[in-house]
Design a protein around this motif. Structure first.
Motif, PDB file in Angstrom:
ATOM      1  N   ASP A 298      -7.571  -1.344   5.585  1.00 24.83           N
ATOM      2  CA  ASP A 298      -7.764  -1.243   4.549  1.00 24.83           C
ATOM      3  C   ASP A 298      -9.036  -2.072   3.837  1.00 24.83           C
ATOM      4  O   ASP A 298      -9.241  -2.530   4.772  1.00 24.83           O
TER       5      ASP A 298
ATOM      6  N   THR B  74       5.228  -0.705   9.385  1.00 25.86           N
ATOM      7  CA  THR B  74       6.870   0.420  10.147  1.00 25.86           C
ATOM      8  C   THR B  74       6.462   0.586  11.705  1.00 25.86           C
ATOM      9  O   THR B  74       7.270   0.591  12.001  1.00 25.86           O
ATOM     10  N   GLY B  75       5.298   0.100  11.928  1.00 30.72           N
ATOM     11  CA  GLY B  75       5.620   0.976  13.767  1.00 30.72           C
ATOM     12  C   GLY B  75       5.469   2.570  13.203  1.00 30.72           C
ATOM     13  O   GLY B  75       4.798   2.853  15.135  1.00 30.72           O
TER      14      GLY B  75
ATOM     15  N   SER C 233       0.738  -1.158   0.000  1.00 36.25           N
ATOM     16  CA  SER C 233       0.073  -0.152   0.231  1.00 36.25           C
ATOM     17  C   SER C 233       0.876   1.226   0.670  1.00 36.25           C
ATOM     18  O   SER C 233       0.642   2.459  -1.101  1.00 36.25           O
TER      19      SER C 233
HETATM   20  C1  LIG Z   1       0.674  -0.628   7.154  1.00 35.82           C
HETATM   21  C2  LIG Z   1      -0.174  -0.919   7.159  1.00 35.82           C
HETATM   22  C3  LIG Z   1      -0.858  -0.912   8.632  1.00 35.82           C
HETATM   23  C4  LIG Z   1       0.785  -0.851   9.792  1.00 35.82           C
HETATM   24  O1  LIG Z   1       0.421   0.501   9.500  1.00 35.82           O
HETATM   25  P1  LIG Z   1       1.563   0.776  10.455  1.00 35.82           P
HETATM   26  O2  LIG Z   1       1.803   2.116  10.610  1.00 35.82           O
HETATM   27  O3  LIG Z   1       2.991   0.981   8.756  1.00 35.82           O
HETATM   28  O4  LIG Z   1       2.456   0.581  11.440  1.00 35.82           O
HETATM   29  C5  LIG Z   1      -1.605  -1.954   9.083  1.00 35.82           C
HETATM   30  N1  LIG Z   1      -2.507  -2.455   8.245  1.00 35.82           N
HETATM   31  C6  LIG Z   1      -2.421  -2.494   6.735  1.00 35.82           C
HETATM   32  C7  LIG Z   1      -2.869  -2.910   5.629  1.00 35.82           C
HETATM   33  C8  LIG Z   1      -0.990  -1.576   6.072  1.00 35.82           C
HETATM   34  O5  LIG Z   1      -0.727  -1.357   4.940  1.00 35.82           O
END
Ligand SMILES: *Cc1c(COP(=O)(O)O)cnc(C)c1O
Length: 362
Positions: free
Chosen positions: A313, A188-189, A82
């Motif tokens: 998402d 990423t956190g 994403s």
């Molecule tokens: C990136 C992502 C996460 C986690 O979010 P971060 O801020 O990167 O920790 C969770 N679900 C989906 C579908 C993502 O693309």
């Protein structure tokens, strides 16, 4: 260096933001938990379909404000998911070349989405994506965005309309406006870092619970604090769980961490899709299973309050994986016991079967 292009570029992103609406906070209706309210912040409704829209916007603003991107700078990122889709969107908005460095095995559908926004894909061996990104950036005189390093610092954690700020605003007229828990899974956190810092800075009593999928090192790192931890296997829940400790994961702002089995995440993803009448992604299932565990524990302790998590998402992206029974049976295994637990939860507010002692007292 003349500032006029950078001024223009920032104005483009700010205007794009001004045209955008905030994402909905959806309240679940769960009669089995009369004193507990559960909410989902629906990040699937951003123009590029996920919470990575926020991250991409922040990373571009951070890079522009740091003087890292000029009018002709190619932008490079190591992401097959994403993030690359959202960054390709912003690169196109600014007329910049965008190259996603992705594993050779990446599904054609994702390559298509990146290319839809005018991005290009550079296919390499999975283990080489970081070094190849850095090498390519150097060779092309480009900028490597590096989401796994900068996600935690690109967003203003004090407020300024970040996701935590938006949640607290949207909660103002609810019966429990200050959530007991916010639950998030780390990729990423970056999102959990923003939420955790915001909760402290704004002096809220809300606890941040981070939930980790199978095959991720974050959970073990949280307890042992060994940054060299690595895992041979890859996370099967797209967007979350990492085989190495990413610099943008900040354990000190996390109040508790839990592991959620992938089979539980898939069953919860199906369950919530049934509740909402539309499909969500698997990381939303991981998030919500953590929420339901915490809600059950609150109910058992006789507490009331609210819990919030993210709908990260839409499930439309995963019709041939998480929504394909054969794929799930082969890659994830038996999700049936969790389906039963969730059915029980809908009826009784309990995920776990009552102990024999509780059953005789009932
Ligand atoms: C990136 C992502 C996460 C986690 O979010 P971060 O801020 O990167 O920790 C969770 N679900 C989906 C579908 C993502 O693309």
């Amino acid at each position: 260096m003349p500032r006029s292009w950078v001024n223009w570029a920032i104005a483009q992103i700010e205007a794009d933001f001004q045209r955008s609406a905030d994402t909905h906070l959806i309240k679940l209706d769960l009669p089995a938990l009369p004193q507990i309210d559960i909410y989902l912040k629906d990040e699937s409704t951003h123009p590029t379909g996920s919470l990575k829209h926020r991250l991409a916007r922040s990373l571009f603003l951070y890079a522009l404000s740091n003087g890292w991107i000029q009018s002709n700078t190619p932008v490079i990122e190591s992401s097959s998911g994403s993030t690359a889709i959202s960054e390709a969107y912003f690169a196109r908005l600014l007329g910049l070349p965008f190259i996603a460095v992705i594993p050779k095995s990446t599904a054609q559908k994702k390559i298509d989405q990146i290319e839809f926004y005018g991005g290009r894909c550079h296919l390499v061996e999975p283990k080489d994506i970081y070094t190849e990104s850095a090498r390519l950036a150097k060779e092309m005189n480009g900028h490597y965005m590096d989401q796994f390093t900068y996600a935690e610092r690109a967003t203003d954690w004090r407020g300024n309309n970040n996701i935590a700020d938006a949640i607290f605003n949207q909660m103002k007229r609810e019966r429990f406006p200050e959530p007991r828990y916010i639950v998030m899974s780390p990729g990423t956190g970056g999102t959990s870092a923003t939420i955790g810092r915001y909760l402290r800075y704004q002096q809220h009593n809300t606890e941040l619970c981070v939930v980790d999928p199978d095959n991720s090192v974050f959970f073990e790192y949280y307890h042992r604090r060994d940054p060299s931890l690595v895992s041979d296997a890859c996370s099967r829940i797209e967007g979350i769980g990492r085989p190495r400790v990413e610099p943008s994961f900040i354990p000190d702002v996390v109040d508790q961490m839990r592991q959620v089995p992938d089979a539980a995440a898939i069953a919860t993803m199906e369950w919530i899709s049934g509740q909402l009448g539309r499909k969500v992604g698997a990381s939303t299932g991981t998030n919500l299973y953590g929420v339901l565990q915490l809600a059950e524990e609150m109910q058992q302790r006789g507490e009331s309050g609210s819990l919030i998590t993210l709908l990260c998402d839409s499930g439309e992206r995963y019709l041939d994986s998480y929504y394909c029974p054969e794929w799930v049976a082969e890659r994830i295994g038996d999700v049936h016991p969790y389906r039963e637990a969730l059915h029980r939860f809908s009826q009784t507010g309990r995920l776990t079967a009552p102990t024999p002692q509780e059953a005789t007292h009932a």
